[in-house]
Design a protein around this motif. Structure first.
Motif, PDB file in Angstrom:
ATOM      1  N   ARG A   1      63.311 -53.917 -74.984  1.00  0.00           N
ATOM      2  CA  ARG A   1      61.980 -53.328 -74.755  1.00  0.00           C
ATOM      3  C   ARG A   1      61.859 -52.769 -73.342  1.00  0.00           C
ATOM      4  NH1 ARG A   1      60.375 -57.939 -77.838  1.00  0.00           N
ATOM      5  NH2 ARG A   1      59.850 -59.096 -75.943  1.00  0.00           N
ATOM      6  N   LYS A   2      62.372 -53.495 -72.369  1.00  0.00           N
ATOM      7  CA  LYS A   2      62.331 -53.025 -70.986  1.00  0.00           C
ATOM      8  C   LYS A   2      63.184 -51.768 -70.815  1.00  0.00           C
ATOM      9  CE  LYS A   2      63.964 -54.383 -66.372  1.00  0.00           C
ATOM     10  NZ  LYS A   2      64.626 -55.461 -65.590  1.00  0.00           N
ATOM     11  N   SER A   3      64.396 -51.790 -71.355  1.00  0.00           N
ATOM     12  CA  SER A   3      65.293 -50.647 -71.228  1.00  0.00           C
ATOM     13  C   SER A   3      64.725 -49.423 -71.934  1.00  0.00           C
ATOM     14  CB  SER A   3      66.672 -50.992 -71.801  1.00  0.00           C
ATOM     15  OG  SER A   3      67.257 -52.075 -71.114  1.00  0.00           O
ATOM     16  N   LEU A   4      64.112 -49.634 -73.093  1.00  0.00           N
ATOM     17  CA  LEU A   4      63.523 -48.523 -73.846  1.00  0.00           C
ATOM     18  C   LEU A   4      62.482 -47.795 -73.005  1.00  0.00           C
ATOM     19  CD1 LEU A   4      63.284 -47.071 -76.610  1.00  0.00           C
ATOM     20  CD2 LEU A   4      61.495 -48.716 -77.183  1.00  0.00           C
ATOM     21  N   ARG A   5      61.642 -48.553 -72.322  1.00  0.00           N
ATOM     22  CA  ARG A   5      60.596 -47.958 -71.475  1.00  0.00           C
ATOM     23  C   ARG A   5      61.226 -47.172 -70.312  1.00  0.00           C
ATOM     24  NH1 ARG A   5      58.673 -52.252 -70.084  1.00  0.00           N
ATOM     25  NH2 ARG A   5      59.389 -52.429 -67.929  1.00  0.00           N
ATOM     26  N   ILE A   6      62.232 -47.758 -69.684  1.00  0.00           N
ATOM     27  CA  ILE A   6      62.871 -47.109 -68.539  1.00  0.00           C
ATOM     28  C   ILE A   6      63.643 -45.871 -68.975  1.00  0.00           C
ATOM     29  CG2 ILE A   6      64.657 -47.408 -66.775  1.00  0.00           C
ATOM     30  CD1 ILE A   6      63.778 -50.342 -66.560  1.00  0.00           C
ATOM     31  N   TYR A   7      64.377 -45.975 -70.061  1.00  0.00           N
ATOM     32  CA  TYR A   7      65.168 -44.840 -70.524  1.00  0.00           C
ATOM     33  C   TYR A   7      64.280 -43.681 -70.969  1.00  0.00           C
ATOM     34  CZ  TYR A   7      69.203 -48.043 -70.546  1.00  0.00           C
ATOM     35  OH  TYR A   7      70.186 -48.927 -70.194  1.00  0.00           O
TER      36      TYR A   7
ATOM     37  N   VAL B   1      79.236 -26.520 -74.995  1.00  0.00           N
ATOM     38  CA  VAL B   1      78.277 -27.616 -75.096  1.00  0.00           C
ATOM     39  C   VAL B   1      78.864 -28.901 -74.515  1.00  0.00           C
ATOM     40  CG1 VAL B   1      76.947 -26.767 -77.062  1.00  0.00           C
ATOM     41  CG2 VAL B   1      79.088 -27.987 -77.459  1.00  0.00           C
ATOM     42  N   ALA B   2      77.978 -29.771 -74.062  1.00  0.00           N
ATOM     43  CA  ALA B   2      78.386 -31.067 -73.527  1.00  0.00           C
ATOM     44  C   ALA B   2      77.215 -32.039 -73.616  1.00  0.00           C
ATOM     45  CB  ALA B   2      78.844 -30.942 -72.072  1.00  0.00           C
ATOM     46  N   ARG B   3      77.541 -33.316 -73.685  1.00  0.00           N
ATOM     47  CA  ARG B   3      76.522 -34.368 -73.629  1.00  0.00           C
ATOM     48  C   ARG B   3      76.283 -34.737 -72.163  1.00  0.00           C
ATOM     49  NH1 ARG B   3      75.657 -38.042 -78.073  1.00  0.00           N
ATOM     50  NH2 ARG B   3      75.924 -39.859 -76.723  1.00  0.00           N
ATOM     51  N   LEU B   4      75.021 -34.759 -71.767  1.00  0.00           N
ATOM     52  CA  LEU B   4      74.655 -35.158 -70.406  1.00  0.00           C
ATOM     53  C   LEU B   4      73.862 -36.453 -70.499  1.00  0.00           C
ATOM     54  CD1 LEU B   4      73.559 -31.703 -68.906  1.00  0.00           C
ATOM     55  CD2 LEU B   4      75.845 -32.748 -68.951  1.00  0.00           C
ATOM     56  N   GLY B   5      74.506 -37.550 -70.169  1.00  0.00           N
ATOM     57  CA  GLY B   5      73.864 -38.848 -70.275  1.00  0.00           C
ATOM     58  C   GLY B   5      72.921 -39.120 -69.121  1.00  0.00           C
ATOM     59  N   PHE B   6      71.728 -39.610 -69.447  1.00  0.00           N
ATOM     60  CA  PHE B   6      70.710 -39.862 -68.421  1.00  0.00           C
ATOM     61  C   PHE B   6      70.395 -41.341 -68.231  1.00  0.00           C
ATOM     62  CE2 PHE B   6      68.638 -39.004 -72.502  1.00  0.00           C
ATOM     63  CZ  PHE B   6      67.901 -40.164 -72.682  1.00  0.00           C
ATOM     64  N   ALA B   7      70.749 -42.194 -69.173  1.00  0.00           N
ATOM     65  CA  ALA B   7      70.263 -43.582 -69.154  1.00  0.00           C
ATOM     66  C   ALA B   7      70.868 -44.405 -68.027  1.00  0.00           C
ATOM     67  CB  ALA B   7      70.547 -44.245 -70.501  1.00  0.00           C
ATOM     68  N   SER B   8      72.107 -44.119 -67.647  1.00  0.00           N
ATOM     69  CA  SER B   8      72.794 -44.977 -66.680  1.00  0.00           C
ATOM     70  C   SER B   8      72.447 -44.660 -65.231  1.00  0.00           C
ATOM     71  CB  SER B   8      74.309 -44.860 -66.878  1.00  0.00           C
ATOM     72  OG  SER B   8      74.731 -43.524 -66.693  1.00  0.00           O
ATOM     73  N   SER B   9      71.580 -43.675 -64.997  1.00  0.00           N
ATOM     74  CA  SER B   9      71.219 -43.288 -63.628  1.00  0.00           C
ATOM     75  C   SER B   9      69.732 -43.504 -63.378  1.00  0.00           C
ATOM     76  CB  SER B   9      71.554 -41.810 -63.380  1.00  0.00           C
ATOM     77  OG  SER B   9      72.917 -41.543 -63.591  1.00  0.00           O
ATOM     78  N   THR B  10      69.395 -43.857 -62.152  1.00  0.00           N
ATOM     79  CA  THR B  10      67.988 -43.983 -61.778  1.00  0.00           C
ATOM     80  C   THR B  10      67.379 -42.588 -61.674  1.00  0.00           C
ATOM     81  OG1 THR B  10      68.425 -43.863 -59.397  1.00  0.00           O
ATOM     82  CG2 THR B  10      68.529 -46.048 -60.442  1.00  0.00           C
ATOM     83  N   GLU B  11      66.069 -42.530 -61.543  1.00  0.00           N
ATOM     84  CA  GLU B  11      65.400 -41.233 -61.441  1.00  0.00           C
ATOM     85  C   GLU B  11      65.862 -40.480 -60.193  1.00  0.00           C
ATOM     86  OE1 GLU B  11      61.195 -41.673 -61.800  1.00  0.00           O
ATOM     87  OE2 GLU B  11      61.290 -42.539 -63.803  1.00  0.00           O
ATOM     88  N   GLU B  12      66.033 -41.198 -59.088  1.00  0.00           N
ATOM     89  CA  GLU B  12      66.512 -40.547 -57.864  1.00  0.00           C
ATOM     90  C   GLU B  12      67.927 -40.006 -58.065  1.00  0.00           C
ATOM     91  OE1 GLU B  12      65.220 -43.549 -58.047  1.00  0.00           O
ATOM     92  OE2 GLU B  12      63.272 -43.263 -57.071  1.00  0.00           O
ATOM     93  N   GLU B  13      68.776 -40.790 -58.733  1.00  0.00           N
ATOM     94  CA  GLU B  13      70.146 -40.350 -58.981  1.00  0.00           C
ATOM     95  C   GLU B  13      70.174 -39.148 -59.925  1.00  0.00           C
ATOM     96  OE1 GLU B  13      72.248 -44.761 -58.485  1.00  0.00           O
ATOM     97  OE2 GLU B  13      71.600 -44.037 -60.453  1.00  0.00           O
ATOM     98  N   LEU B  14      69.293 -39.143 -60.905  1.00  0.00           N
ATOM     99  CA  LEU B  14      69.238 -38.006 -61.824  1.00  0.00           C
ATOM    100  C   LEU B  14      68.854 -36.724 -61.098  1.00  0.00           C
ATOM    101  CD1 LEU B  14      67.550 -39.643 -64.954  1.00  0.00           C
ATOM    102  CD2 LEU B  14      69.894 -38.787 -64.797  1.00  0.00           C
ATOM    103  N   MET B  15      67.910 -36.806 -60.184  1.00  0.00           N
ATOM    104  CA  MET B  15      67.514 -35.623 -59.431  1.00  0.00           C
ATOM    105  C   MET B  15      68.663 -35.124 -58.557  1.00  0.00           C
ATOM    106  SD  MET B  15      64.650 -34.853 -60.575  1.00  0.00           S
ATOM    107  CE  MET B  15      64.403 -33.464 -59.479  1.00  0.00           C
TER     108      MET B  15
END
Length: 486
Positions: free
Chosen positions: A387-393, A462-476
C-alpha cells in the motif's frame, strides 16, 4: 635431486600452504609423465635442502600424496611414484597463447545463442531501468527480524534441515490465503509451488510440459527470459500481435486453427513490455480458446500489485474453470530482486509434476527466507508495504510522465500507464537509441537501448523507462540528463 628441484617452485606469498603447493606440483609432474611410475623421489631431507624449506613441510607433502595414492613407500628404500599408475609419455610443450585449458575446454559442445543475455547490474548513479522496485522502500528491518527468529527458533533439526521441495508449508498456506483474497483465486497449499522467481517457474514449465517441436505462442513483444526458456526446451515459437488492448485474440485463434498449440505465454495484467492491460472480452475469449484447443496458458503476473487507475484486474487464473492456466508471480517486483521468492499456482497434479523436476535442479528453496516471508504475510507487513509503495509509485509515475511530456514531448510519444513501474516510450526516428543509451551512460544515466524489445516483425524506436526505483528528485535529474544528451 637437482633436476627435480628446478621443476619445483615455492611461492611464499601465496595463501596456499607450502606443503600443498609442493604436493600439487609433484602431482602435476606425474600427470604429465615427467615423473614416471616407480621413479624414486629424493629423501625428505635432500628435497627440503634443495628447496630451502623445512623438512617437515616435505614430509607433509609426501604423506598427502601417499594418502591419495600418487606415491608409495618402501621401508628402508625410500619414496617412489606409485607403480600402479599408468605409464604416461611426456607431452610436448604447448604454446599457452594458442591453448589455455583454464579458458578453453578440450572437448566440444554446442553453443546456444538464444541464451546470450547480458546480466543486469546496477552501476550508473541514475537509472530509467526495466521497471524495478525501489529497494530503499523494502521492509528490510522487519524481514531481518523475521529471518533471525527463524534461525534462532527451537528445533533446529527441523528449521535448518531438509524441507519439502514444493516450498515451506507455512508460506504456501499464507500465500493461498493472500492470493485468494487479492486475486480471486481458489488455491490451496497443494496448488502452489515456491520457486526462486519467474525465471525458474518458466524453466520448470517449459522443461516438464513441452516436447521438442511443440508450438508455443508468445506475444509479439515479449520477455526475453521466457523466450530463451522455450527455445532451450526445443519449442517452435509463434509470435502473436499485440495492440492497445493486449494480445490479439483473433490472431491467436487463427493460429490454433492452423496447427496444434501446446502453450501460450501471456502477460495479461500489464503486458510486457508495453504495460497495456488485456481487455475483459479478450480475457474471456482467450480462456475459451484454451479449453477448446487444449493449450496451456502460462500467465506471468509480474507486477500485479501496482495498478493505479482502479483496482487491479483479476488474473485469468481466477476465471479458469478448465484447469488450463499456470499462474506465476514473484516478490521480486514487490520488494526487491535480491529476495528470490516466487510462486507457481496450478492444478495439484501439475504442481506435483513440476515439484519432481524442481527437486532435480534445486533440492529446495531457502526455507529460512520462505518462512520469514510467511511471517511478514501473516503479520500484514507485506500488505502494508504494498500500500505504501503503491502510493509512492503513483506519485513518481505522475511526476515522471508530466516531466517527460513537458521536457521531451517533441521527441517522445507515450501513453501514461495504468499500472506497472515503467513507461513504454517511442522515440523520434531521428534518435539512435543505442547511441543515446551510450551517451547517457557516460553521464551516469542508465536506460535501455531498446534492442531487447525489437519485434520479430518490425523494428520500432521504443524502450521501457522505469520510474519506480528512483525518487522524484532523481527522476527529474534523469530527465535533465536525457534532454541534454538528446
Amino acid at each position: 635431486m637437482q633436476p627435480l628441484a628446478t621443476l619445483l617452485q615455492i611461492y611464499r606469498q601465496d595463501p596456499q600452504p607450502i606443503y600443498l603447493q609442493l604436493a600439487a606440483q609433484l602431482t602435476d609432474l606425474i600427470r604429465k609423465g615427467i615423473l614416471r611410475p616407480e621413479y624414486r623421489l629424493p629423501s625428505t631431507r635432500a628435497l627440503a635442502s634443495g628447496l630451502a624449506i623445512h623438512r617437515k613441510t616435505v614430509i607433509q607433502a609426501y604423506d598427502e600424496l601417499i594418502a591419495q595414492g600418487w606415491l608409495q613407500t618402501q621401508v628402508g628404500n625410500g619414496t617412489f611414484v606409485s607403480r600402479h599408475l599408468p605409464e604416461l609419455t611426456p607431452r610436448p610443450l604447448v604454446n599457452s597463447d594458442v591453448f589455455d585449458p583454464a579458458k578453453q575446454a578440450g572437448f566440444s559442445f554446442q553453443s546456444t545463442p538464444h541464451l546470450d543475455r547480458p546480466p543486469l547490474k546496477a552501476q550508473a548513479r541514475y537509472h530509467l531501468d526495466d521497471g524495478f522496485p525501489d529497494a530503499r522502500l523494502a521492509p528490510v528491518l522487519d524481514l531481518s527480524r523475521a529471518y533471525r527468529s527463524q534461525v534462532l527458533a527451537s528445533n533446529p533439526y527441523v528449521r535448518l534441515g531438509y524441507n519439502d521441495p514444493s516450498g515451506s508449508r507455512w508460506l504456501r498456506e499464507e500465500l493461498a490465503a493472500y492470493l485468494n483474497a487479492t486475486r480471486g483465486l481458489r488455491a490451496e497449499p497443494e496448488n502452489i509451488l515456491i520457486v526462486r522467481g519467474t525465471m525458474m517457474g518458466v524453466y520448470l514449465a517449459s522443461t516438464a510440459l513441452l516436447q521438442p517441436g511443440d508450438a508455443v505462442a508468445i506475444e509479439e513483444y515479449s520477455w526475453s527470459g521466457a523466450r530463451m526458456n522455450f527455445l532451450q526446451a526445443g519449442a517452435q515459437l509463434i509470435s502473436v500481435p499485440v495492440d492497445a488492448y493486449g494480445i490479439d485474440v483473433d490472431a491467436l485463434e487463427r493460429i490454433c486453427q492452423q496447427r496444434p498449440l501446446r502453450m501460450l505465454y501471456v502477460t495479461s495484467h500489464h503486458q510486457y513490455p508495453t504495460t497495456v492491460p488485456l481487455r475483459a472480452d479478450r480475457r474471456m475469449r482467450l480462456l475459451a480458446l484454451a479449453q477448446t484447443y487444449k493449450f496451456i496458458v502460462f500467465e506471468d503476473d509480474y507486477d500485479y500489485d501496482f495498478h493505479y487507475e482502479s483496482k487491479p484486474l483479476f488474473p485469468l487464473a481466477s476465471a479458469d474453470l478448465g484447469g488450463m492456466v499456470l499462474y506465476s508471480g514473484s516478490f521480486t517486483k514487490t520488494i526487491s530482486p535480491a529476495f528470490r521468492v516466487g510462486y507457481l499456482v496450478g492444478p495439484e497434479n501439475v504442481i506435483q509434476h513440476l515439484t519432481k523436476l524442481r527437486r532435480v535442479i534445486d533440492r529446495q528453496g531457502d526455507t529460512l527466507l520462505e518462512n520469514a516471508m510467511a511471517e511478514l504475510l501473516h503479520t500484514g507487513v507485506i500488505q502494508r508495504h504494498i500500500r505504501k509503495s503503491l502510493r509512492i509509485y503513483r506519485q513518481r509515475r505522475d511526476l515522471f510522465c508530466d516531466a517527460l511530456q513537458t521536457e521531451l514531448g517533441s521527441v517522445v510519444d507515450f501513453r501514461k500507464p495504468e499500472g506497472g513501474m515503467s513507461v513504454w516510450t517511442r522515440f523520434d526516428s531521428s534518435i539512435n537509441l543505442v547511441r543515446l543509451a551510450e551517451k547517457a551512460l557516460q553521464k551516469e544515466l542508465y536506460l535501455s537501448n531498446g534492442t531487447a524489445h525489437e519485434s520479430v516483425f518490425r523494428k520500432e524506436n521504443v524502450a521501457r523507462l522505469g520510474f519506480a526505483s528512483s525518487t522524484e528528485e532523481e527522476l527529474m535529474q534523469c530527465i535533465r540528463i536525457l534532454k541534454s544528451v538528446i
